[in-house]
Design an enzyme around this catalytic site. Structure first.
Site, PDB file in Angstrom:
ATOM      1  N   HIS A 196       1.114  -8.996   7.292  1.00  0.00           N
ATOM      2  CA  HIS A 196       1.607  -8.985   5.912  1.00  0.00           C
ATOM      3  C   HIS A 196       0.761  -9.965   5.111  1.00  0.00           C
ATOM      4  O   HIS A 196       0.496 -11.076   5.552  1.00  0.00           O
ATOM      5  CB  HIS A 196       3.077  -9.397   5.855  1.00  0.00           C
ATOM      6  CG  HIS A 196       3.574  -9.566   4.448  1.00  0.00           C
ATOM      7  ND1 HIS A 196       3.434  -8.602   3.488  1.00  0.00           N
ATOM      8  CD2 HIS A 196       4.207 -10.602   3.834  1.00  0.00           C
ATOM      9  CE1 HIS A 196       3.962  -9.022   2.342  1.00  0.00           C
ATOM     10  NE2 HIS A 196       4.431 -10.234   2.525  1.00  0.00           N
TER      11      HIS A 196
ATOM     12  N   HIS B 217      -0.422 -10.985   0.695  1.00  0.00           N
ATOM     13  CA  HIS B 217      -0.333 -10.703  -0.743  1.00  0.00           C
ATOM     14  C   HIS B 217      -1.758 -10.523  -1.271  1.00  0.00           C
ATOM     15  O   HIS B 217      -2.087 -11.011  -2.353  1.00  0.00           O
ATOM     16  CB  HIS B 217       0.371 -11.842  -1.481  1.00  0.00           C
ATOM     17  CG  HIS B 217       1.834 -11.943  -1.186  1.00  0.00           C
ATOM     18  ND1 HIS B 217       2.758 -12.353  -2.105  1.00  0.00           N
ATOM     19  CD2 HIS B 217       2.547 -11.666  -0.076  1.00  0.00           C
ATOM     20  CE1 HIS B 217       3.970 -12.352  -1.565  1.00  0.00           C
ATOM     21  NE2 HIS B 217       3.860 -11.944  -0.325  1.00  0.00           N
TER      22      HIS B 217
ATOM     23  N   ASP C 226     -11.704   7.362   6.360  1.00  0.00           N
ATOM     24  CA  ASP C 226     -12.137   6.887   7.679  1.00  0.00           C
ATOM     25  C   ASP C 226     -11.026   6.138   8.414  1.00  0.00           C
ATOM     26  O   ASP C 226     -11.081   6.008   9.637  1.00  0.00           O
ATOM     27  CB  ASP C 226     -13.350   5.942   7.526  1.00  0.00           C
ATOM     28  CG  ASP C 226     -14.662   6.682   7.353  1.00  0.00           C
ATOM     29  OD1 ASP C 226     -14.751   7.861   7.740  1.00  0.00           O
ATOM     30  OD2 ASP C 226     -15.622   6.073   6.831  1.00  0.00           O
TER      31      ASP C 226
ATOM     32  N   HIS D  54       6.006  -6.007  -4.229  1.00  0.00           N
ATOM     33  CA  HIS D  54       5.852  -7.072  -3.251  1.00  0.00           C
ATOM     34  C   HIS D  54       4.400  -7.130  -2.761  1.00  0.00           C
ATOM     35  O   HIS D  54       3.603  -7.860  -3.329  1.00  0.00           O
ATOM     36  CB  HIS D  54       6.857  -6.841  -2.118  1.00  0.00           C
ATOM     37  CG  HIS D  54       6.911  -7.933  -1.113  1.00  0.00           C
ATOM     38  ND1 HIS D  54       7.904  -8.042  -0.180  1.00  0.00           N
ATOM     39  CD2 HIS D  54       6.072  -8.958  -0.867  1.00  0.00           C
ATOM     40  CE1 HIS D  54       7.673  -9.108   0.581  1.00  0.00           C
ATOM     41  NE2 HIS D  54       6.570  -9.671   0.188  1.00  0.00           N
TER      42      HIS D  54
ATOM     43  N   TYR E 234     -18.054   8.764  15.933  1.00  0.00           N
ATOM     44  CA  TYR E 234     -18.523   7.536  15.295  1.00  0.00           C
ATOM     45  C   TYR E 234     -18.475   6.409  16.327  1.00  0.00           C
ATOM     46  O   TYR E 234     -17.555   6.349  17.134  1.00  0.00           O
ATOM     47  CB  TYR E 234     -17.637   7.198  14.099  1.00  0.00           C
ATOM     48  CG  TYR E 234     -18.049   5.944  13.374  1.00  0.00           C
ATOM     49  CD1 TYR E 234     -18.973   5.988  12.344  1.00  0.00           C
ATOM     50  CD2 TYR E 234     -17.522   4.713  13.741  1.00  0.00           C
ATOM     51  CE1 TYR E 234     -19.362   4.827  11.684  1.00  0.00           C
ATOM     52  CE2 TYR E 234     -17.906   3.553  13.087  1.00  0.00           C
ATOM     53  CZ  TYR E 234     -18.818   3.622  12.051  1.00  0.00           C
ATOM     54  OH  TYR E 234     -19.194   2.466  11.405  1.00  0.00           O
TER      55      TYR E 234
END
Lengths: 232, 232, 232, 232
Positions: free
Chosen positions: B94, B96, B119, B168, B226
């Site tokens: 998480h 910001h 991708d 958020h 890839y």
């Protein structure tokens, strides 16, 4: 005198270029010793690379220089008015940080669009009215302080630790100089994200009040549970 | 206990400031040991400069702290719900981060405008609905996890390893903590380019589905070609 | 010859990449010795990493190379015209710094939206008219200088130390090479904030004239009180 | 084999992260030895920190790997087609650099708004058409090369050393690998400034053709006078 406070105010000033908030000498930090009734502030126009803790200037709350070989920041009368009006404020920062200054130049308050903002600033971050011609031509820096105080007539400076001065730039404050700088960094980040939020969604409205309340209280209320107890 | 996982989760956390995704303490990474039924997460509000591997907090899947001298991240209940609902998830992040948070604040999903996005994320990166007042005032962080799970009811979290929480910020995940951070970096880059794409062409539509399919499958499908075989 | 000036002009040139104003060789700084009637300028197309003080080229005010193993900057005739027309100018800078160049490419002057601008530039920063086909196909670099001078017919180059050349980029000047670079840095910062100000408030107008006057005079007028007396 | 070319292609690849053009492994550079009929390219999905000159892969112009322990970049067939179609090209770069990629995602060519652009790219930098479903599902990377060549049917790749692939990202080229990277850096800078130019003036038109001609010829024409003679 006040060697410890000078050291702290010096360090808080040095955070400004480190955090990318100032170009050249465009910023200043002060911190106050409430018991002594004295505050310490950066000298005017001295480059950060040359700054030393002993260069900090000591002022009393009547605006007299008590100690220091330099002239204090030209914004000193603004700091002085804020210290006098807000007894809970322990440190003050002024910068021309680019995102916050862009909002100030647009004469706009920053709405609270999300939890990053709400974690630090309760409700929008206000922009002052423009000063009148008389206020500008008179005691300009003092009047800048007074218009900030006017803006906070119906706001709590402790829960909204910053302001935008119209066509000028931001001031932030906090419990001490370091905390005021912390809030200046947050303001810049919040100003940047609010700008982009509006570009992505021109009809966006402020975050729900209940979400703003939750986040502010999670960090600042009596039942705050963010951090390790002693952290804000 | 779990010294190796703590080290990895510590390193993944330290990637966040290094990659410019966090300011101060605004982010957290966790990683899980599925066999032990335990996950390791960053402590709440501790600065990255001070963080050490042994500061990581060990939690069980009932939300009990099993080991650690610090309180875990205040977002721990969100991580917990995601680990419980998504057995293939090995690490969660998480932040910001400013570009992704701006989309979250605008309450908008990020459309897939190109191959960089395709991708890594199959189709758009969704934004959750707003939480209700009850959900916010109740078990807020747990409910944040539940609304993410609700958002993925008709999506596969393995092929869309990230989400925006309305007003958020982003959560991302991956096969382990390092991979979840990798996806957080990609999300930020994708969010930045999608913003600019819309500014350059307000009528732009998503990249052709066949191109999205091609790029996603080139890296992730059974015939992925890839990289050097072992790379994602 | 002019070793001290060469050193200063060299250092001023090296500030450009350090301050993020140039990519590759897209910039040049010169400085003049008015008594000697000679100016010193960066050589054309030499990479900053390789530049040395002795590489600076010495020119006279008729445009003849007086000393130097390199060809002078291709923009030398522009510098020359400005030195001839503005006796108070001691140093000149040309860059393609991205924010100022974007305004130049938009063929727009930068309005004065706030005190950061007013502290350095009195009133807006003008954009020249486009050169005519004849002016471009003729003595292009000289004509670039002449159109700048034309733009300042009713302006004072000492109080507006910079200009945008339409579809090209900025020139700034100052009392010496270092001061001209200082003004180039300020112009870039001001250009960035003015852009964002307009995005945030498309109907914004220039800062009140009385505020512009106050800030400009606070730093530059006969009663200037910013800094420590000797600082600009 | 081709140790010197491998070293140069390695160094050109390492410029990409240094110049901020790539995140993770999102880019590749190749360089060709026309006499040997072989080109050298970055391996697929190997992190830049781990890359060594000897990791470069040697390919022939039929698309066979001639030497190297790694798989070549998945974009190798695109490079191959460009080398075959454009005998004057000595090096090729592909990135997902954010500004250029945003234009590509917006499916827009970059107009020439100023001299920075005109110094390197004669006229606009084109965006390809979208590939068809068949082209994408078939030999996708080869077809990417073919659509670039189609885009240059009425353009000269030597005077427009770059292209945007719709919904994908940029390719640039040059006389060798280092020069192709140089053009990739310039493209990114030009893309950034063109974006901001349009935001500042939505009705802006391209720079006058005579100015574009002047700047391009000043650096690239038979009478070029920028630099020290041997510099581009």
């Amino acid at each position: 005198m006040l060697e410890e406070l000078k050291q702290k105010v010096y360090e808080a000033n040095m955070e400004l270029p480190k955090r990318g908030l100032v170009t050249y000498t465009w910023g200043n930090v002060s911190g106050i010793d409430r018991k002594a009734g004295l505050f310490v502030i950066k000298p005017s126009g001295v480059e950060y690379e040359c700054l030393k803790p002993e260069d900090m200037v000591v002022m009393d709350l009547e605006g007299n220089k008590v100690e220091g070989r330099y002239q204090p920041s030209s914004d000193t009368p603004t700091h002085l008015e804020l210290y006098k009006a807000c007894p809970e404020v322990g440190g003050i920062v002024h910068t021309h940080s680019p995102w916050a200054t862009s909002w100030a130049q647009a004469c706009r308050s920053i709405p609270c669009y999300g939890t990053t903002h709400a974690d630090y600033f309760y409700d929008g971050i206000p922009c002052t009215r423009s000063l009148t011609g008389e206020e500008i031509e008179g005691a300009y820096e003092k009047n800048t302080g007074l218009v900030i105080i006017e803006t906070f007539r119906d706001r709590d400076p402790a829960s909204v630790p910053g302001v935008l001065c119209a066509n000028h730039g931001p001031f932030t404050w906090g419990k001490d100089a370091a905390n005021a700088v912390h809030n200046a960094v947050v303001l810049e980040e919040v100003a940047k994200m609010a700008y982009r939020t509006e570009m992505l969604n021109p009809k966006v409205s402020a975050a729900p009040q209940v979400l703003q309340d939750k986040h502010y209280m999670r960090k600042h209320g009596p039942d705050a549970y963010y951090g390790q107890g002693s952290q804000g």
